[in-house]
Design a protein around this motif. Structure first.
Motif, PDB file in Angstrom:
ATOM      1  N   LEU A  58     -30.743 -85.040  29.728  1.00 36.37           N
ATOM      2  CA  LEU A  58     -30.242 -85.344  28.391  1.00 36.37           C
ATOM      3  C   LEU A  58     -30.705 -84.303  27.377  1.00 36.37           C
ATOM      4  O   LEU A  58     -29.929 -83.871  26.526  1.00 36.37           O
ATOM      5  N   ILE A  59     -31.960 -83.889  27.489  1.00 36.61           N
ATOM      6  CA  ILE A  59     -32.486 -82.862  26.584  1.00 36.61           C
ATOM      7  C   ILE A  59     -31.713 -81.560  26.783  1.00 36.61           C
ATOM      8  O   ILE A  59     -31.320 -80.905  25.823  1.00 36.61           O
ATOM      9  N   LEU A  60     -31.495 -81.193  28.037  1.00 43.31           N
ATOM     10  CA  LEU A  60     -30.778 -79.949  28.321  1.00 43.31           C
ATOM     11  C   LEU A  60     -29.340 -80.007  27.815  1.00 43.31           C
ATOM     12  O   LEU A  60     -28.818 -79.023  27.293  1.00 43.31           O
ATOM     13  N   GLU A  61     -28.708 -81.158  27.960  1.00 46.16           N
ATOM     14  CA  GLU A  61     -27.311 -81.271  27.560  1.00 46.16           C
ATOM     15  C   GLU A  61     -27.136 -81.455  26.061  1.00 46.16           C
ATOM     16  O   GLU A  61     -26.317 -80.796  25.445  1.00 46.16           O
ATOM     17  N   LYS A  62     -27.900 -82.368  25.468  1.00 50.53           N
ATOM     18  CA  LYS A  62     -27.683 -82.707  24.058  1.00 50.53           C
ATOM     19  C   LYS A  62     -28.496 -81.859  23.100  1.00 50.53           C
ATOM     20  O   LYS A  62     -27.984 -81.364  22.113  1.00 50.53           O
ATOM     21  N   ASN A  63     -29.762 -81.729  23.371  1.00 49.13           N
ATOM     22  CA  ASN A  63     -30.673 -81.158  22.392  1.00 49.13           C
ATOM     23  C   ASN A  63     -30.565 -79.641  22.296  1.00 49.13           C
ATOM     24  O   ASN A  63     -30.518 -79.098  21.215  1.00 49.13           O
ATOM     25  N   LEU A  64     -30.523 -78.957  23.416  1.00 48.07           N
ATOM     26  CA  LEU A  64     -30.548 -77.497  23.379  1.00 48.07           C
ATOM     27  C   LEU A  64     -29.166 -76.881  23.210  1.00 48.07           C
ATOM     28  O   LEU A  64     -29.051 -75.757  22.742  1.00 48.07           O
ATOM     29  N   ASN A  65     -28.131 -77.599  23.590  1.00 46.45           N
ATOM     30  CA  ASN A  65     -26.794 -77.021  23.523  1.00 46.45           C
ATOM     31  C   ASN A  65     -26.130 -77.187  22.164  1.00 46.45           C
ATOM     32  O   ASN A  65     -25.103 -76.598  21.918  1.00 46.45           O
ATOM     33  N   LEU A  66     -26.700 -78.008  21.310  1.00 44.57           N
ATOM     34  CA  LEU A  66     -26.111 -78.227  19.995  1.00 44.57           C
ATOM     35  C   LEU A  66     -26.712 -77.284  18.973  1.00 44.57           C
ATOM     36  O   LEU A  66     -27.893 -76.986  19.002  1.00 44.57           O
ATOM     37  N   ALA A  67     -25.886 -76.847  18.067  1.00 45.59           N
ATOM     38  CA  ALA A  67     -26.387 -75.987  16.991  1.00 45.59           C
ATOM     39  C   ALA A  67     -27.260 -76.797  16.037  1.00 45.59           C
ATOM     40  O   ALA A  67     -28.249 -76.302  15.520  1.00 45.59           O
ATOM     41  N   ASP A  68     -26.880 -78.046  15.826  1.00 46.19           N
ATOM     42  CA  ASP A  68     -27.645 -78.932  14.953  1.00 46.19           C
ATOM     43  C   ASP A  68     -28.389 -79.957  15.790  1.00 46.19           C
ATOM     44  O   ASP A  68     -28.023 -80.247  16.922  1.00 46.19           O
ATOM     45  N   ARG A  69     -29.419 -80.526  15.186  1.00 47.16           N
ATOM     46  CA  ARG A  69     -30.159 -81.581  15.870  1.00 47.16           C
ATOM     47  C   ARG A  69     -29.253 -82.786  16.107  1.00 47.16           C
ATOM     48  O   ARG A  69     -28.412 -83.099  15.269  1.00 47.16           O
ATOM     49  N   PRO A  70     -29.447 -83.489  17.219  1.00 53.79           N
ATOM     50  CA  PRO A  70     -28.689 -84.727  17.420  1.00 53.79           C
ATOM     51  C   PRO A  70     -29.083 -85.741  16.345  1.00 53.79           C
ATOM     52  O   PRO A  70     -30.219 -85.743  15.870  1.00 53.79           O
ATOM     53  N   SER A  71     -28.159 -86.577  15.976  1.00 58.68           N
ATOM     54  CA  SER A  71     -28.455 -87.590  14.955  1.00 58.68           C
ATOM     55  C   SER A  71     -29.363 -88.660  15.537  1.00 58.68           C
ATOM     56  O   SER A  71     -29.454 -88.838  16.760  1.00 58.68           O
ATOM     57  N   ARG A  89     -38.015 -80.189  19.515  1.00 53.47           N
ATOM     58  CA  ARG A  89     -36.897 -79.295  19.816  1.00 53.47           C
ATOM     59  C   ARG A  89     -37.186 -77.834  19.497  1.00 53.47           C
ATOM     60  O   ARG A  89     -36.821 -76.942  20.242  1.00 53.47           O
ATOM     61  N   ASP A  90     -37.852 -77.583  18.395  1.00 49.31           N
ATOM     62  CA  ASP A  90     -38.117 -76.195  17.993  1.00 49.31           C
ATOM     63  C   ASP A  90     -39.075 -75.481  18.950  1.00 49.31           C
ATOM     64  O   ASP A  90     -39.120 -74.253  18.970  1.00 49.31           O
ATOM     65  N   SER A  91     -39.833 -76.241  19.718  1.00 48.75           N
ATOM     66  CA  SER A  91     -40.771 -75.612  20.643  1.00 48.75           C
ATOM     67  C   SER A  91     -40.240 -75.564  22.072  1.00 48.75           C
ATOM     68  O   SER A  91     -40.923 -75.080  22.972  1.00 48.75           O
ATOM     69  N   LEU A  92     -39.016 -76.062  22.305  1.00 45.06           N
ATOM     70  CA  LEU A  92     -38.420 -76.027  23.644  1.00 45.06           C
ATOM     71  C   LEU A  92     -37.640 -74.737  23.834  1.00 45.06           C
ATOM     72  O   LEU A  92     -37.066 -74.196  22.897  1.00 45.06           O
ATOM     73  N   HIS A  93     -37.639 -74.263  25.075  1.00 46.47           N
ATOM     74  CA  HIS A  93     -36.997 -72.989  25.378  1.00 46.47           C
ATOM     75  C   HIS A  93     -36.504 -72.996  26.822  1.00 46.47           C
ATOM     76  O   HIS A  93     -37.175 -73.525  27.715  1.00 46.47           O
ATOM     77  N   LEU A  94     -35.353 -72.419  27.046  1.00 44.99           N
ATOM     78  CA  LEU A  94     -34.828 -72.240  28.400  1.00 44.99           C
ATOM     79  C   LEU A  94     -35.114 -70.821  28.860  1.00 44.99           C
ATOM     80  O   LEU A  94     -34.790 -69.863  28.169  1.00 44.99           O
ATOM     81  N   LYS A  95     -35.752 -70.709  30.023  1.00 48.77           N
ATOM     82  CA  LYS A  95     -35.994 -69.398  30.627  1.00 48.77           C
ATOM     83  C   LYS A  95     -35.495 -69.473  32.063  1.00 48.77           C
ATOM     84  O   LYS A  95     -35.972 -70.299  32.839  1.00 48.77           O
ATOM     85  N   ASP A  96     -34.530 -68.662  32.394  1.00 54.37           N
ATOM     86  CA  ASP A  96     -33.893 -68.674  33.716  1.00 54.37           C
ATOM     87  C   ASP A  96     -33.360 -70.065  34.059  1.00 54.37           C
ATOM     88  O   ASP A  96     -33.425 -70.495  35.203  1.00 54.37           O
ATOM     89  N   GLY A  97     -32.876 -70.791  33.043  1.00 58.61           N
ATOM     90  CA  GLY A  97     -32.306 -72.114  33.256  1.00 58.61           C
ATOM     91  C   GLY A  97     -33.331 -73.225  33.394  1.00 58.61           C
ATOM     92  O   GLY A  97     -32.978 -74.361  33.673  1.00 58.61           O
TER      93      GLY A  97
END
Length: 145
Positions: A58-71, A89-97
């Protein structure tokens, strides 16, 4: 007079000859073992495990893929861990998926990337870090020293 026989050919012929041991023929050929095991800690395997974990997915799909924060309405019915990751959210990062969290020391002098473990991997990590003879802690008094 020296032999004109090729020593390499002679050695290979000797290697092919069956050996007798206690009156029985024994096979001296070399077998090559191959393993097809997959490293469970490779980026690909961690990514698969994170996508199978409902919270991480859910985090990968909703939180990181949206330009804005989820409501809040989108996040409110979710698990507590999901809400926590949304707050971070601001401290999460994708590295090599693979999903990581940036952790900074209190004084801001150091920073580390922490792997967001899928729930399925937590028992194994705890076993590895606490069950071996040299790991764990020696009791509450030495822990707080």
């Amino acid at each position: 007079m020296p032999s004109l026989e090729d020593p390499v050919e002679k050695a290979s012929n000797i290697a092919l000859m069956p050996r007798k041991k206690f009156g029985k023929d024994t096979d001296t050929s070399v077998k090559v073992l191959t393993t097809t095991s997959v490293d469970p800690w490779s980026a690909c395997e961690i990514q698969k495990a994170q996508l199978q974990d409902p919270t991480n997915k859910l985090i990968l799909e909703k939180n990181l893929n949206l330009a804005d924060r989820p409501s809040w309405q989108e996040i409110a019915p979710e698990r507590r861990a999901t809400k926590r990751y949304c707050a971070l959210r601001d401290s999460l990062h994708l590295k090599d998926g693979v999903l990581y969290r940036r952790w900074e020391s209190d004084d801001g002098s150091s920073c580390r990337w922490q792997l967001i473990l899928p729930k399925s991997r937590i028992p194994g990590v705890l076993r590895e870090t606490h069950d071996s003879v040299s790991e764990g802690h020696f009791g509450i008094m030495k822990t707080f020293k």
